[in-house]
Design a protein around this motif. Structure first.
Motif, PDB file in Angstrom:
ATOM      1  N   ASP A 261     -23.986  45.870  21.463  1.00 56.21           N
ATOM      2  CA  ASP A 261     -22.620  45.788  21.962  1.00 56.21           C
ATOM      3  C   ASP A 261     -21.657  45.995  20.791  1.00 56.21           C
ATOM      4  N   PHE A 262     -20.391  46.152  21.119  1.00 54.81           N
ATOM      5  CA  PHE A 262     -19.341  46.232  20.096  1.00 54.81           C
ATOM      6  C   PHE A 262     -18.190  45.355  20.556  1.00 54.81           C
ATOM      7  N   PHE A 263     -17.601  44.629  19.618  1.00 54.39           N
ATOM      8  CA  PHE A 263     -16.442  43.804  19.972  1.00 54.39           C
ATOM      9  C   PHE A 263     -15.465  43.829  18.812  1.00 54.39           C
ATOM     10  N   GLU A 264     -14.209  44.043  19.141  1.00 56.51           N
ATOM     11  CA  GLU A 264     -13.172  43.999  18.112  1.00 56.51           C
ATOM     12  C   GLU A 264     -12.378  42.725  18.330  1.00 56.51           C
ATOM     13  N   GLY A 265     -12.480  41.799  17.406  1.00 52.62           N
ATOM     14  CA  GLY A 265     -11.801  40.516  17.558  1.00 52.62           C
ATOM     15  C   GLY A 265     -12.633  39.447  16.895  1.00 52.62           C
ATOM     16  N   LEU A 266     -12.352  38.200  17.256  1.00 54.79           N
ATOM     17  CA  LEU A 266     -13.086  37.090  16.645  1.00 54.79           C
ATOM     18  C   LEU A 266     -14.472  36.956  17.253  1.00 54.79           C
ATOM     19  N   LEU A 267     -15.428  36.649  16.384  1.00 55.03           N
ATOM     20  CA  LEU A 267     -16.797  36.442  16.845  1.00 55.03           C
ATOM     21  C   LEU A 267     -16.871  35.300  17.873  1.00 55.03           C
ATOM     22  N   VAL A 268     -16.097  34.244  17.644  1.00 51.37           N
ATOM     23  CA  VAL A 268     -16.149  33.119  18.598  1.00 51.37           C
ATOM     24  C   VAL A 268     -15.629  33.540  19.985  1.00 51.37           C
ATOM     25  N   ASP A 269     -14.687  34.488  20.003  1.00 47.86           N
ATOM     26  CA  ASP A 269     -14.177  34.960  21.305  1.00 47.86           C
ATOM     27  C   ASP A 269     -15.237  35.794  22.014  1.00 47.86           C
ATOM     28  N   TYR A 270     -15.986  36.577  21.221  1.00 41.35           N
ATOM     29  CA  TYR A 270     -17.076  37.350  21.822  1.00 41.35           C
ATOM     30  C   TYR A 270     -18.139  36.396  22.383  1.00 41.35           C
ATOM     31  N   ALA A 271     -18.453  35.355  21.588  1.00 37.39           N
ATOM     32  CA  ALA A 271     -19.474  34.392  22.022  1.00 37.39           C
ATOM     33  C   ALA A 271     -19.054  33.751  23.353  1.00 37.39           C
ATOM     34  N   LYS A 272     -17.757  33.413  23.454  1.00 34.79           N
ATOM     35  CA  LYS A 272     -17.251  32.837  24.713  1.00 34.79           C
ATOM     36  C   LYS A 272     -17.377  33.841  25.845  1.00 34.79           C
ATOM     37  N   LYS A 273     -17.012  35.074  25.532  1.00 37.99           N
ATOM     38  CA  LYS A 273     -17.007  36.129  26.554  1.00 37.99           C
ATOM     39  C   LYS A 273     -18.400  36.297  27.165  1.00 37.99           C
ATOM     40  N   ILE A 274     -19.429  36.283  26.314  1.00 42.14           N
ATOM     41  CA  ILE A 274     -20.765  36.505  26.887  1.00 42.14           C
ATOM     42  C   ILE A 274     -21.508  35.179  27.138  1.00 42.14           C
ATOM     43  N   GLU A 275     -20.794  34.079  26.964  1.00 47.21           N
ATOM     44  CA  GLU A 275     -21.353  32.726  27.216  1.00 47.21           C
ATOM     45  C   GLU A 275     -22.625  32.484  26.419  1.00 47.21           C
ATOM     46  N   CYS A 276     -22.500  32.690  25.127  1.00 52.09           N
ATOM     47  CA  CYS A 276     -23.640  32.460  24.227  1.00 52.09           C
ATOM     48  C   CYS A 276     -23.112  31.664  23.040  1.00 52.09           C
ATOM     49  N   SER A 277     -23.842  30.620  22.635  1.00 51.96           N
ATOM     50  CA  SER A 277     -23.305  29.769  21.561  1.00 51.96           C
ATOM     51  C   SER A 277     -24.128  29.856  20.274  1.00 51.96           C
ATOM     52  N   ILE A 278     -25.109  30.734  20.244  1.00 51.12           N
ATOM     53  CA  ILE A 278     -25.961  30.806  19.044  1.00 51.12           C
ATOM     54  C   ILE A 278     -25.757  32.123  18.308  1.00 51.12           C
ATOM     55  N   ILE A 279     -25.421  31.973  17.028  1.00 58.04           N
ATOM     56  CA  ILE A 279     -25.240  33.142  16.169  1.00 58.04           C
ATOM     57  C   ILE A 279     -26.377  33.164  15.167  1.00 58.04           C
ATOM     58  N   VAL A 280     -26.967  34.323  14.991  1.00 57.08           N
ATOM     59  CA  VAL A 280     -28.040  34.480  13.997  1.00 57.08           C
ATOM     60  C   VAL A 280     -27.506  35.308  12.836  1.00 57.08           C
ATOM     61  N   ARG A 281     -27.804  34.840  11.632  1.00 55.77           N
ATOM     62  CA  ARG A 281     -27.468  35.621  10.440  1.00 55.77           C
ATOM     63  C   ARG A 281     -28.656  35.594   9.498  1.00 55.77           C
ATOM     64  N   GLY A 282     -28.754  36.586   8.641  1.00 58.35           N
ATOM     65  CA  GLY A 282     -29.822  36.626   7.648  1.00 58.35           C
ATOM     66  C   GLY A 282     -29.284  36.153   6.308  1.00 58.35           C
ATOM     67  N   LEU A 283     -30.138  35.489   5.554  1.00 59.94           N
ATOM     68  CA  LEU A 283     -29.762  35.082   4.196  1.00 59.94           C
ATOM     69  C   LEU A 283     -30.698  35.785   3.230  1.00 59.94           C
ATOM     70  N   ARG A 284     -30.129  36.633   2.377  1.00 54.06           N
ATOM     71  CA  ARG A 284     -30.990  37.398   1.462  1.00 54.06           C
ATOM     72  C   ARG A 284     -31.228  36.658   0.162  1.00 54.06           C
ATOM     73  N   ALA A 285     -30.208  36.032  -0.332  1.00 55.41           N
ATOM     74  CA  ALA A 285     -30.315  35.387  -1.647  1.00 55.41           C
ATOM     75  C   ALA A 285     -29.263  34.296  -1.710  1.00 55.41           C
ATOM     76  N   ILE A 286     -29.348  33.495  -2.754  1.00 58.34           N
ATOM     77  CA  ILE A 286     -28.410  32.379  -2.901  1.00 58.34           C
ATOM     78  C   ILE A 286     -26.963  32.900  -2.940  1.00 58.34           C
ATOM     79  N   SER A 287     -26.800  34.142  -3.428  1.00 62.12           N
ATOM     80  CA  SER A 287     -25.451  34.716  -3.516  1.00 62.12           C
ATOM     81  C   SER A 287     -24.824  34.917  -2.132  1.00 62.12           C
ATOM     82  N   ASP A 288     -25.643  35.036  -1.085  1.00 58.18           N
ATOM     83  CA  ASP A 288     -25.105  35.162   0.284  1.00 58.18           C
ATOM     84  C   ASP A 288     -24.613  33.814   0.810  1.00 58.18           C
TER      85      ASP A 288
END
Ligand code: PNS
Length: 158
Positions: free
Chosen positions: A67-94
């Motif tokens: 999907d594509f969404f222009e705006g706040l991530l939290v607004d997208y999460a509300k829009k699709i009724e999903c409360s879990i965001i996944v992100r990757g952590l590569r290194a301590i610098s992230d």
């Protein structure tokens, strides 16, 4: 049904992103890969091209949606009724930036949870911006991006 959102700029998708998508697809029933705007970055590929590259790279994973969404991530999460965001952590610098983002999103919408997947060591140094630079200067990026998109990024702009 447990759904997660995997947001990012994916400019372009890398093997590091794909690894997180594959692993999240085993933990969640559905992974929504959402292209979003990172207002701190200049984009190179069009949204259509990025979408096409994600679709080609994830064609064998049945529980992925793009999907594509222009705006706040939290607004997208509300829009699709999903409360879990996944992100990757590569290194301590992230970590610093990811922690700030997770806390900010949780402050904006307190039912939002961010879950981190640790990047595999072999992907820990890959970034879309480095790939764009190597590809633009004629270097070989075949180790770092899905084979399906290799032709798309050859000669890309930095
Ligand atoms: O792949 P990236 O560039 O690290 O992804 C960052 C992204 C796009 C997920 C982030 O910039 C984002 O959430 N953008 C949407 C706007 C937003 O919600 N901003 C507030 C949180 S930084």
């Amino acid at each position: 049904m447990k759904t997660c959102i995997y947001p990012g700029s994916f400019d372009p998708i890398t093997n590091g992103h794909l690894d997180i998508i594959k692993r999240a697809s085993k933990v969640f029933d559905k992974v929504v890969v959402c292209m979003m705007i990172n207002y701190d970055k200049k984009s190179t590929f069009s949204i259509e091209k990025r979408k096409e590259m994600i679709a080609k790279s994830t064609k064998d994973i049945s529980n992925v949606e793009i999907d594509f969404f222009e705006g706040l991530l939290v607004d997208y999460a509300k829009k699709i009724e999903c409360s879990i965001i996944v992100r990757g952590l590569r290194a301590i610098s992230d970590f610093e930036n990811e922690l700030a983002m997770a806390n900010l999103n949780n402050s904006l919408s307190d039912d939002i949870e961010t879950i981190f997947f640790m990047s595999s060591t072999k992907h820990s140094f890959i970034s879309s911006s480095m790939i764009r630079q190597v590809a633009a200067l004629g270097g070989d990026v075949s180790e770092f991006v899905p084979a399906e998109i290799l032709d798309d990024i050859k000669g890309s702009l930095i």
